[in-house]
Design an enzyme around this catalytic site. Structure first.
Site, PDB file in Angstrom:
ATOM      1  CG  HIS A 297      -5.731   1.845   5.298  1.00  0.00           C
ATOM      2  ND1 HIS A 297      -5.309   2.760   6.227  1.00  0.00           N
ATOM      3  CD2 HIS A 297      -4.706   0.979   5.126  1.00  0.00           C
ATOM      4  CE1 HIS A 297      -4.064   2.462   6.596  1.00  0.00           C
ATOM      5  NE2 HIS A 297      -3.678   1.382   5.931  1.00  0.00           N
TER       6      HIS A 297
ATOM      7  CB  SER B  75       5.537  -1.812  11.988  1.00  0.00           C
ATOM      8  OG  SER B  75       5.165  -0.482  12.280  1.00  0.00           O
TER       9      SER B  75
ATOM     10  CD  GLU C  46      -2.801   5.365   6.857  1.00  0.00           C
ATOM     11  OE1 GLU C  46      -2.774   5.403   5.614  1.00  0.00           O
ATOM     12  OE2 GLU C  46      -1.883   4.867   7.544  1.00  0.00           O
TER      13      GLU C  46
ATOM     14  CG  ASN D 282      -1.736   1.224   1.392  1.00  0.00           C
ATOM     15  OD1 ASN D 282      -1.778   2.065   0.489  1.00  0.00           O
ATOM     16  ND2 ASN D 282      -2.405   1.365   2.528  1.00  0.00           N
ATOM     17  CD1 TRP D 283       3.607   1.084  -2.818  1.00  0.00           C
ATOM     18  CD2 TRP D 283       4.203   2.606  -4.356  1.00  0.00           C
ATOM     19  NE1 TRP D 283       4.629   0.551  -3.550  1.00  0.00           N
ATOM     20  CE2 TRP D 283       5.011   1.461  -4.518  1.00  0.00           C
ATOM     21  CE3 TRP D 283       4.395   3.685  -5.217  1.00  0.00           C
ATOM     22  CZ2 TRP D 283       6.009   1.374  -5.491  1.00  0.00           C
ATOM     23  CZ3 TRP D 283       5.389   3.593  -6.204  1.00  0.00           C
ATOM     24  CH2 TRP D 283       6.185   2.446  -6.324  1.00  0.00           C
ATOM     25  CE  LYS D 284      -0.132   3.134   4.815  1.00  0.00           C
ATOM     26  NZ  LYS D 284       0.027   3.203   6.261  1.00  0.00           N
TER      27      LYS D 284
ATOM     28  CD  GLU E 166      -3.105  -2.413   7.317  1.00  0.00           C
ATOM     29  OE1 GLU E 166      -2.005  -2.629   6.822  1.00  0.00           O
ATOM     30  OE2 GLU E 166      -3.761  -1.391   7.088  1.00  0.00           O
TER      31      GLU E 166
ATOM     32  N   GLY F 232       2.989   2.319  10.840  1.00  0.00           N
ATOM     33  CA  GLY F 232       3.980   3.382  10.710  1.00  0.00           C
ATOM     34  C   GLY F 232       4.712   3.728  11.996  1.00  0.00           C
TER      35      GLY F 232
END
Ligand code: 13P
Length: 251
Positions: free
Chosen positions: A98, A213, A100, A12-14, A168, A174
């Site tokens: 997700h 992570s 986020e 997932n490159w976000k 997650e 992160g």
């Protein structure tokens, strides 16, 4: 049974990646053969790069996915992207729910469920993310939160082919922190039980990814845990060497 599930390592490159950084993706394509005995590979770049990456990846061993979609197929939704458009650009999977997006865009389980159905309508696999926050974990609510997210986010017609669940923990994303392998085993076991009881035919063979992570240094340990069928990787998926090293860590 679940031992036979082929792992998926999804990146997932976000909100990272400009055309100039496509060299890392090129390196993944060039070296994917090193890990195809171990796992399937999927890279989810920002939407702006999906078409270019999908063109490069045609006939190669790395699939391309998206990070979100709108529930509707078209219409007056300025700035949004329909799952049909993502598939048209070359995406074969869509990450939905997700943490986020749940936090930044107030997405709830009902919307995540609609987005999951939108991904299917367009012909893509949905990767549905669930996870507890630090406060929920500290309050001992982890399984209750995850059970609620699963019940609310997964449509009835989920199958092993159209659905991937990604666990997650929000506090592990992160941060460099990861749960213990004992915690991961307990939580993935809980998710597996939910899936097998809700989806009698396919629950035992659905993929359950761990995310938060994941790095080359901890991948082998995490990927060896029962009911961990791959990883959803953020930061470490931006570098071909790290992403492929994680895949090499699969049992
Ligand atoms: P990190 O691997 O950077 O912790 O991100 C995990 C994640 O959110 C993937 O979706």
């Amino acid at each position: 049974m679940t031992d036979a599930i082929r792992p998926l390592i999804a990146g997932n490159w976000k909100m990272n990646g400009l055309k100039a950084q496509a060299a890392e993706f090129d390196a993944m394509l060039d070296r994917a053969a090193e890990v195809t005995g171990k796992a399937d590979l999927l890279v989810c770049p920002p939407a702006t790069l999906i078409a270019a990456f999908a063109d490069k990846a045609r006939g190669k061993k790395v699939a391309v996915g998206a990070q979100d979609c709108h529930p509707k197929a078209s219409g007056a939704h300025t700035g949004d992207i329909a799952a049909e458009m993502l598939v048209d650009a070359g995406a074969s999977a869509v990450i939905v729910g997700h943490s986020e997006r749940r936090a930044d865009h107030c997405e709830d389980d009902a919307l995540v469920r609609q987005k999951t159905e939108a991904a299917w309508r367009a012909g893509a696999t949905a990767i549905v993310c669930i996870g507890e926050t630090q406060a929920q974990r500290d309050a001992g609510q982890t399984l209750e939160i995850l059970g609620g997210q699963l019940a609310g986010s997964l449509p009835e017609s989920s199958t092993a082919a159209n659905l991937v669940v990604a666990y997650e923990p929000v506090w592990a994303i992160g941060t460099g922190l990861t749960p213990t392998t004992r915690d991961v085993e307990q939580i993935h076991g809980f998710i597996r039980e939910f899936l097998t009881s809700r989806f009698k035919a396919d629950g035992a063979s659905m993929r359950i990814l761990y995310g938060g992570s994941v790095k080359p240094s901890n991948a082998a340990e995490l990927m060896a845990v029962k009911n961990v069928n791959g990883a959803l990787v953020g930061g470490a998926s931006l570098k071909a060497a790290d992403f492929l090293a994680i895949a090499k860590g699969c049992p």
